[in-house]
Design a protein around this motif. Structure first.
Motif, short mmCIF file in Angstrom:
data_model
loop_
_atom_site.label_atom_id
_atom_site.label_comp_id
_atom_site.label_asym_id
_atom_site.label_seq_id
_atom_site.Cartn_x
_atom_site.Cartn_y
_atom_site.Cartn_z
N TRP A 15 40.89 18.22 47.24
CA TRP A 15 40.06 19.13 46.46
C TRP A 15 38.63 19.00 46.95
N HIS A 16 37.95 20.13 47.12
CA HIS A 16 36.61 20.12 47.71
C HIS A 16 35.66 21.02 46.93
N VAL A 17 34.38 20.67 46.97
CA VAL A 17 33.33 21.46 46.33
C VAL A 17 32.68 22.33 47.41
N ASN A 48 30.54 35.47 46.37
CA ASN A 48 31.83 35.56 45.68
C ASN A 48 32.71 34.34 45.90
N ALA A 49 32.14 33.27 46.41
CA ALA A 49 32.93 32.07 46.70
C ALA A 49 33.27 31.32 45.42
N PRO A 50 34.37 30.57 45.42
CA PRO A 50 34.71 29.73 44.27
C PRO A 50 33.88 28.46 44.26
N ASP A 51 34.04 27.68 43.21
CA ASP A 51 33.36 26.40 43.11
C ASP A 51 34.17 25.29 43.78
N VAL A 52 35.50 25.39 43.67
CA VAL A 52 36.41 24.35 44.16
C VAL A 52 37.51 24.99 45.00
N VAL A 53 37.83 24.36 46.14
CA VAL A 53 38.92 24.83 46.99
C VAL A 53 39.80 23.65 47.37
N THR A 54 41.01 23.95 47.79
CA THR A 54 41.89 22.93 48.37
C THR A 54 42.07 23.23 49.85
N LEU A 55 42.03 22.17 50.67
CA LEU A 55 42.16 22.31 52.12
C LEU A 55 42.90 21.12 52.70
N PRO A 56 43.58 21.28 53.84
CA PRO A 56 44.12 20.13 54.55
C PRO A 56 42.98 19.35 55.19
N HIS A 57 43.11 18.04 55.23
CA HIS A 57 41.95 17.23 55.65
C HIS A 57 41.54 17.47 57.09
N ASP A 58 42.47 17.92 57.95
CA ASP A 58 42.09 18.09 59.34
C ASP A 58 41.18 19.30 59.56
N GLN A 59 40.95 20.09 58.52
CA GLN A 59 40.00 21.20 58.63
C GLN A 59 38.58 20.81 58.19
N ILE A 60 38.43 19.63 57.62
CA ILE A 60 37.15 19.26 57.01
C ILE A 60 36.00 19.31 58.01
N GLY A 61 36.18 18.71 59.17
CA GLY A 61 35.09 18.67 60.14
C GLY A 61 34.59 20.06 60.51
N GLN A 62 35.53 20.97 60.73
CA GLN A 62 35.15 22.31 61.13
C GLN A 62 34.43 23.05 60.00
N VAL A 63 34.96 22.99 58.78
CA VAL A 63 34.34 23.76 57.69
C VAL A 63 33.01 23.15 57.26
N VAL A 64 32.86 21.84 57.40
CA VAL A 64 31.56 21.23 57.12
C VAL A 64 30.54 21.68 58.16
N THR A 65 30.97 21.68 59.41
CA THR A 65 30.08 22.13 60.49
C THR A 65 29.64 23.58 60.26
N GLU A 66 30.52 24.39 59.71
CA GLU A 66 30.20 25.79 59.43
C GLU A 66 29.39 25.97 58.14
#
Length: 425
Positions: free
Chosen positions: A310-312, A96-114
């Protein structure tokens, strides 16, 4: 002879076919490297945008994308600071996930790792649309995971009824504050027991969080107790020990206390971010906005910069078209429309000279200050920095510890927490 003749005819035929074939090298490629023909257009793409940030711009941007590509786009608003990340963790595995999300850049490392985001591939011409620092903020481990949509960093905000113009240096501001601070009034206030704001003085004096190595940020090279960092902490302590900052702006309630004093007309100037502009104006304060004054060492205040992007998502079945969508959302035209709607400063270099930015005092100040700002580290280990640094700064501010001892203890805790919670690969 017949074999040679047949071979020559075959070579000639292959050459003719190659000449007639389309130039594959110029065909667009999706993020996973497949030909576009292998990824048919989806019927629909879904965006998760921040709360109260879509009105008056996103529907029009979606409409133009739909018209150009024939793909329906839907959007949903969720709180960007935590809800989007948390909901993606739940909805991703269930489909049920979307295709595109918006996030603050300081979360990128964590969400990529996950495993929640995927790398994107865009042309150099697209990358050149944005400031270099904003693109750097969207990278992790040498790979690009998003395109920037807005930047923010603390600036100098003053009450024009109490201060004629912004000072050029912190020395000038200190002199002003020594004279103005009396009877419950204060010349300048900053939340310098909060590392987000204190970083400006610490980094401006020579400290740093993680040093930049050949392969990105080096989590083992921490500069928060070096000579420059200690000098910065000592400078911060000076404002507290000399009574230029009230005791009530330390800790979790500090922000509300500072805002209240400024809006009541008891403070001439503060260090705060663009998120505070409207509240001040609503309180009836005629504010002036400028980049931060230079530190006593002649260096700029090196504030932290936040970049929203904006992130995929890793879960999309249409990475090529999702990437095309974020390129569209963050282009100059839509970024300008978004700024007009929500007043968040875009990272698009072409818009810096646009009158809509250049003639806007707040936007211009943020744009100028961003030139000296440092993107908040986006590696997961950054999560171990905030707590120990807050504790250290509060003991420094209250005079319970000297800067060197407080910072040594903070760095010790940071390193221990990194080793415990982030085992080396």
């Amino acid at each position: 002879m017949k074999k040679n003749l047949l071979l020559m005819m075959l070579v000639l035929l292959l050459a003719m076919l190659a000449a007639c074939a389309p130039d594959r090298a110029e065909e667009p490629k999706p993020a996973d490297g497949k030909d576009v023909a292998e990824e048919p257009k989806p019927e629909k793409l879904v965006i998760w945008e921040d709360v109260d940030k879509s009105k008056d711009w996103l529907p029009a941007a979606i409409e133009s994308f739909e018209k150009e590509h024939g793909i329906k786009v839907e959007f949903k608003e969720l709180n960007m600071a935590d809800k989007i990340r948390d909901q993606l963790r739940l909805d991703g595995p269930t489909g049920n996930a979307p295709d595109v999300v918006t996030l603050p850049h300081d979360q990128i490392g964590q969400v990529v790792t996950e495993g929640l985001l995927q790398e994107i591939n865009v042309e150099d011409s697209v990358l050149k649309t944005y400031s270099e620092s904003s693109i750097t903020a969207q990278m992790y481990d040498g790979k690009l995971y998003g395109l920037p949509k807005a930047t923010e960093t603390p600036v100098f905000i003053y009450n024009k009824a109490l201060m004629e113009k912004a000072p050029e240096t912190m020395d000038e501001l200190y002199t002003f504050s020594k004279d103005f601070t009396k009877g419950g009034n204060y010349g300048f206030l900053a939340l310098w027991d909060n590392f987000y704001f204190a970083h400006g003085a610490i980094a401006g004096m020579g400290g740093y969080v993680f040093n930049e190595g050949a392969e990105g940020l080096d989590r083992d090279d921490i500069g928060l107790n070096n000579e420059g960092a200690v000098e910065g902490a000592a400078y911060i302590q000076k404002w507290y020990t000399e009574g230029l900052f009230p005791k009530g702006i330390i800790g979790e309630t500090g922000g509300a206390a500072m805002d209240g004093l400024f809006n009541e007309g008891k403070v001439a100037a503060v260090m705060n971010g663009p998120w505070a502009f409207q509240g001040m104006r609503d309180a009836g304060v005629d504010i002036g906005i400028a980049p931060m004054p230079k530190l006593p060492n002649g260096e700029p205040v090196k504030t932290f910069m936040g970049v929203k992007g904006w992130h995929v998502t890793k879960f999309t079945k249409n990475p090529y078209w999702a990437t095309k969508l974020i390129e569209h959302l963050s282009n100059d035209e839509n970024s300008k429309a978004r700024f007009e709607a929500v007043s968040e400063i875009p990272a698009n270099v072409a818009l810096v000279e646009d009158p809509i930015i250049a003639d806007n005092e707040g936007a211009k100040a943020v744009a100028v200050q961003s030139q000296y700002a440092v993107p908040m580290p986006n590696i997961p280990e950054m999560g171990e920095v905030w707590g120990p640094m807050a504790s250290a700064l509060q003991t420094v501010a209250t005079g319970k510890s000297e800067p060197q001892a407080a910072l040594d203890e903070a760095v010790k805790s940071i390193k221990t927490n990194i080793e415990t919670n982030h085992p080396a690969k």
